[in-house]
Design a protein around this motif. Sequence first.
Motif, short mmCIF file in Angstrom:
data_model
loop_
_atom_site.label_atom_id
_atom_site.label_comp_id
_atom_site.label_asym_id
_atom_site.label_seq_id
_atom_site.Cartn_x
_atom_site.Cartn_y
_atom_site.Cartn_z
N ASN A 15 31.33 47.06 28.56
CA ASN A 15 31.39 45.63 28.98
C ASN A 15 32.90 45.44 29.80
O ASN A 15 32.88 44.81 30.75
CB ASN A 15 30.90 44.61 28.08
CG ASN A 15 29.67 44.54 27.82
OD1 ASN A 15 28.78 45.02 28.53
ND2 ASN A 15 29.33 44.00 26.62
N LEU A 16 33.94 45.75 28.88
CA LEU A 16 35.29 45.43 29.42
C LEU A 16 35.58 46.58 30.79
O LEU A 16 36.09 45.99 31.73
CB LEU A 16 36.25 45.90 28.33
CG LEU A 16 36.29 45.00 27.36
CD1 LEU A 16 37.35 45.58 26.37
CD2 LEU A 16 36.71 43.57 27.75
N PHE A 17 35.04 47.45 30.87
CA PHE A 17 35.09 48.50 32.13
C PHE A 17 34.27 47.85 33.33
O PHE A 17 34.67 47.61 34.46
CB PHE A 17 34.75 49.80 31.82
CG PHE A 17 34.70 50.70 33.00
CD1 PHE A 17 36.06 51.25 33.26
CD2 PHE A 17 33.50 51.20 33.78
CE1 PHE A 17 36.02 52.03 34.46
CE2 PHE A 17 33.85 52.03 34.86
CZ PHE A 17 34.95 52.47 35.20
N ALA A 18 33.19 47.35 32.84
CA ALA A 18 32.34 46.75 34.00
C ALA A 18 33.12 45.32 34.57
O ALA A 18 32.97 45.03 35.78
CB ALA A 18 31.01 46.23 33.72
N THR A 21 36.25 46.40 36.74
CA THR A 21 35.82 46.97 37.99
C THR A 21 35.32 46.02 39.09
O THR A 21 35.83 45.86 39.88
CB THR A 21 34.82 48.18 37.74
OG1 THR A 21 35.28 49.02 36.80
CG2 THR A 21 34.52 48.62 39.03
N SER A 22 34.73 45.07 38.37
CA SER A 22 34.04 44.16 39.21
C SER A 22 35.19 43.09 39.94
O SER A 22 35.35 42.67 40.73
CB SER A 22 32.87 43.19 38.60
OG SER A 22 33.39 42.61 37.26
N THR A 23 36.16 42.68 38.60
CA THR A 23 37.19 41.88 39.09
C THR A 23 38.10 42.60 40.03
O THR A 23 38.72 42.05 41.06
CB THR A 23 37.99 41.62 37.79
OG1 THR A 23 37.28 41.03 36.61
CG2 THR A 23 39.44 40.87 38.19
N LEU A 24 38.29 43.85 39.90
CA LEU A 24 39.22 44.51 41.09
C LEU A 24 38.59 44.45 42.36
O LEU A 24 39.09 44.47 43.42
CB LEU A 24 39.51 45.84 40.51
CG LEU A 24 40.44 46.83 41.56
CD1 LEU A 24 41.73 46.26 41.67
CD2 LEU A 24 40.42 48.29 40.98
N TYR A 25 37.26 44.73 42.17
CA TYR A 25 36.46 44.83 43.68
C TYR A 25 36.52 43.44 44.31
O TYR A 25 36.71 43.38 45.54
CB TYR A 25 35.11 45.39 43.47
CG TYR A 25 34.31 44.90 44.63
CD1 TYR A 25 34.38 45.88 45.63
CD2 TYR A 25 33.42 44.05 44.77
CE1 TYR A 25 33.35 45.87 46.76
CE2 TYR A 25 32.51 44.02 45.75
CZ TYR A 25 32.74 44.64 46.99
OH TYR A 25 31.68 44.61 47.89
#
Length: 85
Positions: A15-18, A21-25
């Motif tokens: 969950n933290l990785f997702a 990743t979405s925040t960076l994108y």
Amino acid sequence: MTSFFRLPTLLPTLNLFAIATSTLYLRTHLDRNLEEQEARLDEIEGTLRGHIGLIEDALDRIEGKPNANRQEELYGKRGRDEKGT
């Protein structure tokens, strides 16, 4: 034998990785859009300044002021900006 998805730390880690990743994108997407918008607004500002200068020059010529056609001299000295592709 425990399942790969039943490990207690795997789900929060995924969950933290997702989220990261979405925040960076989304951040890179927003940054790119803001840069493009700023470039468009700069181009519009330059166009408006040019038109205002032409209008002022035309008014000077109509009113018979001594420094008429000043705008053409400015364009001749500075040169026109070319659009980058």
